[in-house]
Enzyme design. Structure first.
Site, PDB file in Angstrom:
ATOM      1  N   CYS A   1     -28.333 -32.548  18.977  1.00 41.07           N
ATOM      2  CA  CYS A   1     -28.325 -34.005  18.845  1.00 41.07           C
ATOM      3  C   CYS A   1     -29.425 -34.575  19.730  1.00 41.07           C
ATOM      4  CB  CYS A   1     -26.974 -34.584  19.257  1.00 41.07           C
ATOM      5  SG  CYS A   1     -26.964 -36.400  19.244  1.00 41.07           S
TER       6      CYS A   1
ATOM      7  N   HIS B   1     -15.655 -32.112  13.185  1.00 40.46           N
ATOM      8  CA  HIS B   1     -17.089 -31.811  13.322  1.00 40.46           C
ATOM      9  C   HIS B   1     -17.365 -31.618  14.816  1.00 40.46           C
ATOM     10  CE1 HIS B   1     -21.386 -32.535  11.932  1.00 40.46           C
ATOM     11  NE2 HIS B   1     -21.497 -32.714  13.236  1.00 40.46           N
TER      12      HIS B   1
ATOM     13  N   HIS C   1     -19.227 -29.987  18.102  1.00 42.96           N
ATOM     14  CA  HIS C   1     -20.397 -29.316  18.677  1.00 42.96           C
ATOM     15  C   HIS C   1     -19.922 -28.432  19.832  1.00 42.96           C
ATOM     16  CE1 HIS C   1     -24.002 -31.245  16.748  1.00 42.96           C
ATOM     17  NE2 HIS C   1     -23.005 -31.929  16.218  1.00 42.96           N
TER      18      HIS C   1
ATOM     19  N   ASN D   1     -23.505 -27.368  15.982  1.00 44.68           N
ATOM     20  CA  ASN D   1     -22.102 -27.282  15.592  1.00 44.68           C
ATOM     21  C   ASN D   1     -21.562 -25.918  15.966  1.00 44.68           C
ATOM     22  OD1 ASN D   1     -23.198 -29.313  13.410  1.00 44.68           O
ATOM     23  ND2 ASN D   1     -20.993 -29.544  13.519  1.00 44.68           N
TER      24      ASN D   1
END
Lengths: 295, 295
Positions: free
Chosen positions: A233, A200, A202, A242
């Site tokens: 975030c 995952h 970013h 992402n």
């Protein structure tokens, strides 16, 4: 991701049409959240059996084999309705106490303690749990050098608790190729099966695709992404979303890997949602494909 | 890059202050262009010896060792002035006839024929020539499958002609990791020394950094980039600029590789030039670093 029972109810009642099953990973913050989600499921289950009326039935009865439960509660079938439930629920915690305390007001150890009963209750209902570990490659408070050993320990505890999958979140985008490689090496050495891991990443520092390549090389086959690179975030200033789904799909295609995702349609969706949200399309692939198409 | 003799003259007369030598790769389209550039150099050379007047001299004579020529023609030194010249000149051609014909109105073979005398004249003046080969990993007219064998043949011809360096241009950004890897493999097998190669990747499909990683892995140590990812290609619609210098420097730092470039200053420059040009800063690293700094 959404933790609202209303959204869950809507999606269970009227799932969008799709040729393939779609996973909606509902975020469950705690036991209360899971109980709320289960109530929605139970209410839907009883309503679909008690409120079924012949007038709401389709003109011809659905051609359902006798041993297959109806998968369409919205049609008001009179056969015993299934217990509608999400295909997956998600929990989240962090790799550092600093981030955990500011994000969820408890330490990592306390998080694990609190999430134990959540995983237990969900698995008793046969709902798989996906666990997100945040800041595995960099923390806004502790800096880039998050301990991969800690990440491996948390991962093993989550798998022992019964989690089905662990998504390793580079929340800040601070992950670099060498540290991403080191993280997966430590996880492997700690006995964490790579088949249970997802990446995952970013793209805050433009390294997400490189890190995805490193993860793929380490054997990871599940990668989180968002169309048009949406997201961010709130706890990591300047952090972008992402890695764009378009970029990942394009990259996988280039490697001859099947993703099952239609690139052109994804680019169209990314373009549409960016316009709706009034933000710049964060996918270079999307922009380039559409520019070429509109030539 | 700039092919204007006026810019060349200005930079030779008053080079910007720098602790390190700066390369200005002046683009030379043809023999006429090179002759114009050489005239500028010669004119500067004679003017700096004939117009030198004592009143223009600094109060104290420069502390120049006797065997070292003055490197500061702007000061009007009366010692024999050097022949000021650019540290490097650049020529360009393409990997496909389709692109070559539309961009320079001649085939690749004709390009090579025309550039031969340019390289010869430049090297007779001890000026190194850098050759750019465009569309090595994808052509807007012929598609992505440009022959790496053709690229290798052109490269060998350019080196035989006397070129010092070859910059392999992924002008369209269509390059993918596997095809970039294959290109460098074919070049190596064709005997092209990797020390003479540079990677020039555009980020149109977000793959530039991945391709840079592949190039580094193949032994390439010269990578072209632009602050804030400026640039594009008028012949490849939707094409964005080179990979951002900020992204490359950040990536190299993460690998423990020295670039000699100050990342923070580069990010400031990228931010400044983006504001001046009124365009979005194309560097994620730049934006993230500055957001963190301004927190």
């Amino acid at each position: 991701m959404a933790d609202s029972p209303r959204i869950l109810e809507h999606l269970l009642k009227a799932p969008p049409a799709s040729g393939r099953p779609i996973n909606y990973p509902f975020l469950i913050p705690n036991l209360k959240g899971l109980e709320a989600a289960l109530s929605v499921c139970e209410a839907l289950s009883s309503s679909s059996t008690t409120t079924a009326k012949p007038v709401e039935s389709p003109p011809t009865p659905p051609q359902t084999p006798p041993d297959s439960p109806s998968l369409d509660p919205g049609r008001g079938s009179v056969s015993p309705a299934p217990f509608p439930k999400p295909t997956e629920l998600s929990i989240f915690l962090a790799a550092t106490d600093s981030f955990s305390l500011r994000n969820t007001n408890c330490t990592v150890a306390e998080s694990l303690d609190r999430l134990g009963p959540v995983v237990q209750l969900a698995t008793s209902h046969h709902i798989p749990i996906r666990a997100y570990i945040s800041v595995v490659l960099g923390c806004p408070y502790d800096g880039p050098n998050v301990s991969p050993i800690t990440v491996a320990e948390i991962s093993n505890k989550l798998l022992d608790m019964g989690c089905a999958e662990i998504s390793l979140g580079d929340t800040t985008g601070m992950g670099t190729a060498p540290r991403t490689q080191a993280l997966f090496r430590v996880l492997r050495e700690a006995g964490v099966p790579v088949q249970r891991l997802a990446g995952h990443f970013h793209d805050t520092y433009g390294q997400a695709l490189v890190n995805c390549a490193v993860a793929l090389d380490a054997g990871v086959r599940v990668l989180d992404s968002s169309v048009a690179g949406l997201g961010g975030c709130p706890y990591a200033k300047g952090a972008t979303g992402n890695v764009a789904t378009e970029e990942i799909v394009y990259f996988l295609q280039s490697m001859g890997l099947e993703s099952g995702v239609d690139l052109e349609t994804t680019a169209e969706v990314g373009d549409w949602i960016s316009r709706v949200l009034g933000r710049e399309n964060g996918s270079r692939v999307g922009k380039a494909l559409l520019a070429r198409k509109r030539e």
